[in-house]
Design a protein around this motif. Structure first.
Motif, PDB file in Angstrom:
ATOM      1  N   UNK A 116       0.852  -1.187   0.000  1.00 55.30           N
ATOM      2  CA  UNK A 116       0.000   0.000   0.000  1.00 55.30           C
ATOM      3  C   UNK A 116       0.887   1.236   0.000  1.00 55.30           C
ATOM      4  N   UNK A 117       0.334   2.351  -0.474  1.00 58.92           N
ATOM      5  CA  UNK A 117       1.023   3.631  -0.390  1.00 58.92           C
ATOM      6  C   UNK A 117       0.179   4.610   0.381  1.00 58.92           C
ATOM      7  N   UNK A 118       0.809   5.490   1.134  1.00 60.67           N
ATOM      8  CA  UNK A 118       0.051   6.467   1.913  1.00 60.67           C
ATOM      9  C   UNK A 118      -0.744   7.421   1.031  1.00 60.67           C
ATOM     10  N   UNK A 119      -0.319   7.578  -0.209  1.00 65.24           N
ATOM     11  CA  UNK A 119      -1.044   8.448  -1.129  1.00 65.24           C
ATOM     12  C   UNK A 119      -1.966   7.678  -2.077  1.00 65.24           C
ATOM     13  N   UNK A 120      -2.117   6.373  -1.843  1.00 64.40           N
ATOM     14  CA  UNK A 120      -3.120   5.607  -2.582  1.00 64.40           C
ATOM     15  C   UNK A 120      -4.500   6.167  -2.267  1.00 64.40           C
ATOM     16  N   UNK A 121      -5.363   6.229  -3.269  1.00 64.11           N
ATOM     17  CA  UNK A 121      -6.689   6.822  -3.083  1.00 64.11           C
ATOM     18  C   UNK A 121      -7.778   5.756  -3.015  1.00 64.11           C
ATOM     19  N   UNK A 122      -8.924   6.178  -2.523  1.00 63.24           N
ATOM     20  CA  UNK A 122     -10.074   5.283  -2.512  1.00 63.24           C
ATOM     21  C   UNK A 122     -10.447   4.875  -3.926  1.00 63.24           C
ATOM     22  N   UNK A 123     -10.326   5.793  -4.876  1.00 61.23           N
ATOM     23  CA  UNK A 123     -10.650   5.453  -6.261  1.00 61.23           C
ATOM     24  C   UNK A 123      -9.743   4.342  -6.777  1.00 61.23           C
ATOM     25  N   UNK A 124      -8.471   4.388  -6.434  1.00 59.80           N
ATOM     26  CA  UNK A 124      -7.531   3.368  -6.903  1.00 59.80           C
ATOM     27  C   UNK A 124      -7.803   2.015  -6.268  1.00 59.80           C
ATOM     28  N   UNK A 125      -8.062   2.004  -4.984  1.00 60.01           N
ATOM     29  CA  UNK A 125      -8.169   0.740  -4.253  1.00 60.01           C
ATOM     30  C   UNK A 125      -9.598   0.240  -4.100  1.00 60.01           C
ATOM     31  N   UNK A 126     -10.559   1.167  -4.030  1.00 64.85           N
ATOM     32  CA  UNK A 126     -11.957   0.790  -3.806  1.00 64.85           C
ATOM     33  C   UNK A 126     -12.850   1.560  -4.775  1.00 64.85           C
ATOM     34  N   UNK A 127     -12.743   1.269  -6.061  1.00 63.60           N
ATOM     35  CA  UNK A 127     -13.450   2.067  -7.074  1.00 63.60           C
ATOM     36  C   UNK A 127     -14.969   1.981  -6.987  1.00 63.60           C
ATOM     37  N   UNK A 128     -15.508   1.021  -6.250  1.00 63.46           N
ATOM     38  CA  UNK A 128     -16.966   0.919  -6.129  1.00 63.46           C
ATOM     39  C   UNK A 128     -17.542   1.888  -5.094  1.00 63.46           C
ATOM     40  N   UNK A 129     -16.690   2.483  -4.284  1.00 65.31           N
ATOM     41  CA  UNK A 129     -17.186   3.494  -3.354  1.00 65.31           C
ATOM     42  C   UNK A 129     -17.596   4.741  -4.139  1.00 65.31           C
ATOM     43  N   UNK A 130     -18.362   5.645  -3.537  1.00 63.64           N
ATOM     44  CA  UNK A 130     -18.839   6.821  -4.270  1.00 63.64           C
ATOM     45  C   UNK A 130     -17.714   7.585  -4.969  1.00 63.64           C
ATOM     46  N   UNK A 131     -17.982   7.979  -6.189  1.00 61.64           N
ATOM     47  CA  UNK A 131     -16.983   8.702  -6.990  1.00 61.64           C
ATOM     48  C   UNK A 131     -16.527   9.975  -6.292  1.00 61.64           C
ATOM     49  N   UNK A 132     -17.445  10.618  -5.574  1.00 63.53           N
ATOM     50  CA  UNK A 132     -17.115  11.873  -4.892  1.00 63.53           C
ATOM     51  C   UNK A 132     -16.073  11.688  -3.799  1.00 63.53           C
ATOM     52  N   UNK A 133     -15.915  10.458  -3.327  1.00 64.09           N
ATOM     53  CA  UNK A 133     -14.926  10.174  -2.289  1.00 64.09           C
ATOM     54  C   UNK A 133     -13.579   9.754  -2.869  1.00 64.09           C
ATOM     55  N   UNK A 134     -13.501   9.636  -4.160  1.00 65.04           N
ATOM     56  CA  UNK A 134     -12.382   8.961  -4.809  1.00 65.04           C
ATOM     57  C   UNK A 134     -11.009   9.529  -4.519  1.00 65.04           C
ATOM     58  N   UNK A 135     -10.902  10.844  -4.274  1.00 64.82           N
ATOM     59  CA  UNK A 135      -9.602  11.452  -4.071  1.00 64.82           C
ATOM     60  C   UNK A 135      -9.043  11.310  -2.670  1.00 64.82           C
ATOM     61  N   UNK A 136      -9.808  10.740  -1.744  1.00 61.22           N
ATOM     62  CA  UNK A 136      -9.346  10.565  -0.364  1.00 61.22           C
ATOM     63  C   UNK A 136      -8.201   9.562  -0.336  1.00 61.22           C
TER      64      UNK A 136
END
Length: 392
Positions: A116-136
């Motif tokens: 894992x990387x500390x700068x990995x995003x929700x979009x990269x790892x969990x793309x099924x979560x809401x798109x609006x959260x993707x940059x976290x």
């Protein structure tokens, strides 16, 4: 479910109690003020006795202090009302939000391995979560600057828990309760404690490894640190023997709420069951560098200054899955926890050599018992002072 639980009778309701289930908001002042930075062991014992004897106080409290190979155990009250059994270091208990440090340990160990990387995003790892959260990012989840809405505060979640505290949740779908909500703020803009953060951390760890979070805990934390009495269950039961947790609301008799809630509804955010002895082993290894590389520890200790929820002794700053408590006697690192029946603090010096765990068998927080909370925080700071400076 108890027919007339005091938790359900209070104005806040069980759902709002659960909303603060890992929030130990403490602030300070005890009857016996220390004359020096390090109160004597007798003074600490008296302060524990005073907490147990205070209106609304816990039926039992245990503090484990360790300095190198030397361990001291202070305790007061009983492990179960109606008995004479004192709280023990091998008694099981709910550690509440201290479990967030365990999810931090898993994530940072995977960062250390390159999974894992500390700068990995929700979009990269969990793309099924809401798109609006993707940059976290993982970093923002770990230091509570993500902006994710807290699923525990969702009306649908609270309705289920209020109706049936033993309800078996699908732990990996807890974020569904807030999937229709936007971020509370731009990720990284500010600090706001959210139980959703650590659910997402666990899900990212699973996605990166293809391994269930419970097994990752075993592989990355329990095994390396020799934790034999720590687990993350899916139901409401606690292994024997255990510290019974109580709702204490005088003049009513204390009500046993140890097994009131199902751990499935709090999972990686607060569902772990452990013992004072195991928590001591964990916090020493976690702060002492046993689980991840020094470069990762440096990232963990980039502090969000002034972050204070959940609050511990002294001034609080937030790191990645850990808090810094700057007391009048020095600095310790750790985490707190707060859930019906239990109030927790674990902390250690940055090198892990000296550590403390402080466990109480009732929930004490700002919303319910602000005066007792003030006393508690002073006692906790006095224990830190004794740990750092010694009294014998």
């Amino acid at each position: 479910m108890p027919a007339r639980s005091p938790l359900l009778r209070r104005p806040t309701g069980l759902a709002l109690v659960v909303a603060g289930l890992a929030v130990l908001s403490t602030a300070a002042a005890v009857a016996i003020a220390p004359a020096s930075p390090s109160p004597s062991a007798r003074t600490l014992q008296q302060q524990l006795d005073d907490l147990v004897g205070a209106p609304g106080g816990p039926p039992g409290v245990i503090a484990v202090l360790r300095d190198g190979g030397r361990t001291r155990v202070l305790r007061s009250g009983v492990a179960q009302t109606g008995t004479h059994r004192a709280p023990g270091a091998d008694d099981h208990m709910r550690i509440a939000s201290a479990a967030k440090a365990f999810s931090g340990a898993v994530a940072l160990s995977l960062v250390s391995r390159g999974d894992l990387g500390l700068d990995d995003t929700l979009h990269q790892r969990l793309p099924k979560l809401p798109k609006a959260w993707g940059g976290v990012t993982l970093r923002q989840l770990l230091n509570h600057t993500s902006g994710l809405p807290d699923y525990i505060r969702a009306p649908a979640f609270q309705k289920i828990v209020t109706a049936d505290p033993h309800h078996p949740f699908d732990s990996r779908r807890l974020l569904d309760y807030v999937a229709d909500q936007p971020l509370r703020f731009q990720p990284g803009a500010r600090y706001q404690y959210s139980n959703s953060d650590n659910i997402a951390v666990a899900l990212m760890a699973e996605a990166a490894t293809g391994t269930p979070y419970e097994k990752l805990l075993d592989q990355r934390v329990y095994g390396p640190l020799g934790l034999h009495d720590t687990s993350l269950p899916q139901d409401y039961r606690i292994p024997m023997p255990y510290l019974h947790g109580y709702d204490v609301d005088p003049p009513a008799a204390p009500q046993d709420v140890s097994e009131l809630l199902s751990a499935s509804g709090i999972w990686a955010s607060g569902g772990i069951i452990s013992t004072p002895a195991d928590v001591t082993r964990f916090v020493r290894g976690y702060t002492g560098g046993a689980l991840f590389a020094p470069k990762v520890a440096e990232e963990q200790r980039r502090w969000v200054v002034g972050a204070s929820e959940p609050a511990g002794p002294g001034r609080n700053d937030a790191g990645l899955g850990i808090f810094r408590y700057t007391t009048r006697c020095g600095v310790v690192l750790g985490h707190t926890g707060n859930i019906p029946g239990y109030t927790q603090l674990m902390a250690a010096t940055p090198d892990g050599r000296r550590s403390l765990t402080f466990s109480m068998t009732t929930q004490i927080n700002e919303a319910q018992k602000p005066d007792l909370l003030k006393r508690l925080r002073t006692v906790q700071e006095n224990v830190v002072c004794d740990l750092l400076h010694g009294s014998s």
